[in-house]
Design a protein around this motif. Structure first.
Motif, short mmCIF file in Angstrom:
data_model
loop_
_atom_site.label_atom_id
_atom_site.label_comp_id
_atom_site.label_asym_id
_atom_site.label_seq_id
_atom_site.Cartn_x
_atom_site.Cartn_y
_atom_site.Cartn_z
N LEU A 1 0.82 -1.21 0.00
CA LEU A 1 0.00 0.00 0.00
C LEU A 1 0.85 1.26 0.00
CD1 LEU A 1 -2.74 -1.01 2.61
CD2 LEU A 1 -2.82 -1.22 0.12
N THR A 2 2.18 1.10 -0.09
CA THR A 2 3.08 2.25 -0.05
C THR A 2 3.66 2.52 -1.43
OG1 THR A 2 4.88 0.75 0.60
CG2 THR A 2 3.70 1.89 2.37
N ASP A 3 4.10 3.77 -1.62
CA ASP A 3 4.70 4.14 -2.90
C ASP A 3 6.20 3.84 -2.88
OD1 ASP A 3 5.89 6.16 -1.40
OD2 ASP A 3 4.45 7.69 -2.03
N ALA A 4 6.92 4.33 -3.89
CA ALA A 4 8.34 4.02 -4.02
C ALA A 4 9.17 4.58 -2.87
CB ALA A 4 8.87 4.58 -5.34
N ASN A 5 8.66 5.64 -2.23
CA ASN A 5 9.38 6.24 -1.11
C ASN A 5 8.94 5.67 0.23
OD1 ASN A 5 10.87 8.05 -2.77
ND2 ASN A 5 9.04 9.35 -2.94
N GLY A 6 8.06 4.69 0.20
CA GLY A 6 7.60 4.08 1.43
C GLY A 6 6.45 4.82 2.09
N ASN A 7 5.86 5.81 1.39
CA ASN A 7 4.75 6.57 1.96
C ASN A 7 3.42 5.94 1.57
OD1 ASN A 7 6.44 8.63 3.09
ND2 ASN A 7 6.70 9.46 1.02
N MET A 8 2.45 6.00 2.48
CA MET A 8 1.13 5.43 2.22
C MET A 8 0.14 6.55 1.90
SD MET A 8 -1.40 3.29 4.79
CE MET A 8 -0.13 2.10 5.22
N PRO A 9 -0.45 6.54 0.71
CA PRO A 9 -1.47 7.54 0.39
C PRO A 9 -2.63 7.47 1.37
CG PRO A 9 -0.77 6.36 -1.59
CD PRO A 9 -0.17 5.64 -0.42
N GLY A 10 -3.14 8.63 1.77
CA GLY A 10 -4.26 8.68 2.71
C GLY A 10 -3.88 8.33 4.13
N ILE A 11 -2.58 8.47 4.46
CA ILE A 11 -2.11 8.06 5.78
C ILE A 11 -2.73 8.87 6.90
CG2 ILE A 11 -0.13 9.62 5.68
CD1 ILE A 11 -0.23 6.13 7.30
N ASN A 12 -3.09 10.15 6.62
CA ASN A 12 -3.64 10.99 7.68
C ASN A 12 -4.92 10.43 8.26
OD1 ASN A 12 -1.98 12.99 8.54
ND2 ASN A 12 -2.89 14.63 7.32
N LYS A 13 -5.77 9.87 7.39
CA LYS A 13 -7.02 9.27 7.88
C LYS A 13 -6.72 8.09 8.79
CE LYS A 13 -8.98 8.55 3.88
NZ LYS A 13 -9.98 8.12 2.87
N VAL A 14 -5.75 7.28 8.39
CA VAL A 14 -5.37 6.12 9.19
C VAL A 14 -4.84 6.56 10.55
CG1 VAL A 14 -3.82 4.14 9.32
CG2 VAL A 14 -4.91 4.73 7.15
N LEU A 15 -3.98 7.57 10.56
CA LEU A 15 -3.39 8.05 11.80
C LEU A 15 -4.44 8.68 12.71
CD1 LEU A 15 -0.11 9.65 10.38
CD2 LEU A 15 -0.38 7.43 11.51
N PHE A 16 -5.39 9.41 12.12
CA PHE A 16 -6.42 10.05 12.93
C PHE A 16 -7.33 9.00 13.58
CE2 PHE A 16 -10.19 12.56 13.92
CZ PHE A 16 -9.62 13.72 14.45
N ILE A 17 -7.66 7.97 12.82
CA ILE A 17 -8.50 6.90 13.38
C ILE A 17 -7.76 6.20 14.50
CG2 ILE A 17 -9.59 4.67 12.86
CD1 ILE A 17 -10.07 5.82 10.00
N ASP A 18 -6.44 6.06 14.36
CA ASP A 18 -5.66 5.47 15.44
C ASP A 18 -5.77 6.33 16.71
OD1 ASP A 18 -3.50 3.64 16.53
OD2 ASP A 18 -2.46 5.56 16.62
N GLY A 19 -5.77 7.65 16.55
CA GLY A 19 -5.94 8.53 17.70
C GLY A 19 -7.32 8.37 18.33
N ILE A 20 -8.34 8.25 17.48
CA ILE A 20 -9.69 7.98 17.99
C ILE A 20 -9.71 6.68 18.77
CG2 ILE A 20 -12.07 7.42 17.29
CD1 ILE A 20 -11.70 9.28 14.90
N ALA A 21 -8.98 5.69 18.27
CA ALA A 21 -8.96 4.37 18.92
C ALA A 21 -8.34 4.44 20.31
CB ALA A 21 -8.20 3.38 18.04
N VAL A 22 -7.27 5.23 20.45
CA VAL A 22 -6.65 5.38 21.77
C VAL A 22 -7.66 5.96 22.76
CG1 VAL A 22 -4.85 6.54 23.09
CG2 VAL A 22 -4.33 5.64 20.81
N ALA A 23 -8.34 7.03 22.33
CA ALA A 23 -9.33 7.67 23.20
C ALA A 23 -10.51 6.74 23.48
CB ALA A 23 -9.82 8.98 22.56
N ALA A 24 -10.94 6.01 22.45
CA ALA A 24 -12.07 5.09 22.62
C ALA A 24 -11.74 3.98 23.61
CB ALA A 24 -12.47 4.49 21.27
N GLY A 25 -10.49 3.51 23.57
CA GLY A 25 -10.08 2.48 24.52
C GLY A 25 -10.15 2.97 25.95
N GLY A 26 -9.71 4.23 26.17
CA GLY A 26 -9.80 4.79 27.51
C GLY A 26 -11.25 5.00 27.93
#
Length: 482
Positions: A315-340
């Motif tokens: 899912l990454t490009d030639a430089n190792g970056n994942m398109p749309g990564i910000n959405k993934v990272l933001f959901i991860d932040g939601i997940a941390v808060a949701a767990g608490g």
């Protein structure tokens, strides 16, 4: 005549896929070279590989007491753990469209149980986890988290991916009982041993060994669904063995049909938090450091997992970056808060998602399957915990090898300023049993070596900042800040 009309068609070149609608179009299943069947198999494989968290997280949190001597109820913890895993995994699939499942993070839950709770009440401790989630979301919104990920050189990213592969292989070996910790009473510097007593004894270990051989044989034969087939077959074998032989212990889960497969969820812990009560108990400075500790673990554990799984899923490009990564990272932040907020501790991306990727999962639809299975487990938890770790963990060894074989050649071993940090990263993850430690030590080593080589200008500012944060984190005990 247009060039497209006159040019001959090269059969060897992949032809553009026609636009598709429905599930395929939304999740880009065909576009990413996957199929609905692969996504479904991947979703099942990931669920079985991480279903142990339904049992393990309540054990870790439920065994600890807060400053008032209160313990969390086990049944309520099971509900909170499963509910949060289902919600966040589905959210990551539908919005983030990546095959990365989430659940209560191991390591973080230990910090919450052993460092936070004894100094405050359980609602206070979970409130600090929620605050850490808010900070993660803020870092994503400001673009800082993506800048940190983008600052990581490609060779070091591959080192992180390889470290993930080695780490999940060790997890598989330990969880299956193939290797175990040497008891302190042995007075030896050797930390691990073969089996429980230096030998491979017992039916569970045999199930694991046969599972590894079956999984690898199916992969070599290029059998579709190799990992899932192995999990199902070895679960059936384990159930047969358990019914005809005397097995002292299978670990967390016993492979037998439960007397009552239906369970009633208890949502009593959901929402039982106090956002700022912990600061009144321990003071502002200590409270901030507690939030920082949770934040650091969640931030970099997820970063390493996202990099490793994303790379393996192509899912990454030639430089190792994942398109749309910000959405993934933001959901991860939601997940941390949701767990608490659910009192199940911080929820984060699970490295066991590689089991699904090994089955061919490339999109968020695999997460829909995994999340759906967690939702079903709210009412059928006894069934969800029928699969013993000895049947599920062979997948981790197989996928660990696939990650290594796909990444190790892409590191420039002639450049020691990148090769050595990558080497440190890939070894420290399994040796310290922590993704965060592996990343931190790799970052600090990279920064120091580039400075030593007179190439300090090549180090991005974000790497300097993160290396300084990790250095402070490792010095906290010496400075009496923990």
């Amino acid at each position: 005549m247009s060039p497209s009309a006159s040019a001959p068609v090269d059969a060897k070149q992949p032809q553009p896929q026609s636009p598709r609608g429905g599930i395929d179009g939304y999740f880009k299943i065909t576009e990413r070279g996957s199929t609905l069947a692969r996504e479904v198999r991947g979703g099942f494989a990931t669920f079985f590989a991480m279903a142990y968290i339904i049992v393990l997280n309540p054990i870790i949190l439920g065994s600890a007491k807060d400053m008032y001597g209160h313990q969390l109820d086990n049944e309520q913890l099971v509900t909170a753990t499963v509910l949060t895993a289902a919600f966040t995994t589905l959210l990551m699939g539908v919005i983030g469209n990546v095959p990365i499942a989430l659940a209560a993070g191991l390591g973080v839950n230990t910090v919450v149980a052993l460092q936070l709770a004894p100094r405050m009440s359980w609602p206070d401790a979970m409130g600090m986890v929620v605050l850490a989630g808010f900070v993660v979301m803020l870092l994503v919104a400001t673009g800082l988290r993506e800048r940190v990920m983008s600052a990581v050189p490609l060779g070091l990213r591959k080192g992180i991916a390889i470290g993930i592969g080695l780490f999940i292989m060790l997890i598989g070996l330990v969880d299956s009982g193939f290797v175990s910790r040497m008891p302190d009473a042995a007075h030896t510097t050797v930390p691990l041993q073969l089996g429980g007593d230096g030998h491979l004894n017992g039916w569970p270990v045999l199930v694991f060994v046969l599972g590894v051989l079956l999984t690898l044989a199916l992969i070599v034969r290029k059998v579709p669904g190799a990992i899932l087939i192995s999990i199902v077959v070895m679960t059936l074998v384990a159930m047969i063995i358990n019914s005809v032989a005397t097995v002292p212990s299978w670990g967390l889960t016993t492979p037998k049909w439960p007397g009552n497969p239906v369970s009633t969820p208890d949502f009593g812990l959901v929402g039982d938090i106090s956002l700022f009560g912990g600061f009144e108990k321990v003071g502002v400075l200590t409270g901030v450091l507690f939030v920082f500790t949770v934040l650091l673990s969640c931030f970099f554990d997820a970063m390493g997992t996202i990099m490793g799984v994303g790379d393996e899923a192509k899912l990454t490009d030639a430089n190792g970056n994942m398109p749309g990564i910000n959405k993934v990272l933001f959901i991860d932040g939601i997940a941390v808060a949701a767990g608490g907020a659910s009192s199940s501790s911080a929820t984060t991306c699970f490295v066991e998602s590689t089991a699904g990727v090994g089955e061919g999962a490339r999109t968020g639809f695999a997460n829909v399957v995994t999340g759906g299975l967690f939702a079903v487990a709210l009412f059928l938890t006894p069934l969800a915990t029928m699969v013993p770790s000895q049947a599920a963990t062979p997948a981790l060894l197989a996928v660990g090898f696939l990650i290594l074989s796909g990444s190790i050649r892409q590191i420039d071993w002639s450049d020691h300023t990148i090769a050595i940090p990558a080497f440190v990263t890939m070894l420290m993850m399994p040796f310290t049993y922590s993704i965060t430690n592996g990343i931190g030590m790799g970052f600090v080593t990279f920064t120091v070596l580039r400075l030593a080589a007179g190439r300090g200008r090549e180090v991005p500012a974000a790497m300097y900042a993160v290396s300084a944060v990790f250095a402070f984190y490792y010095l906290m005990p010496a400075l009496n800040l923990t």
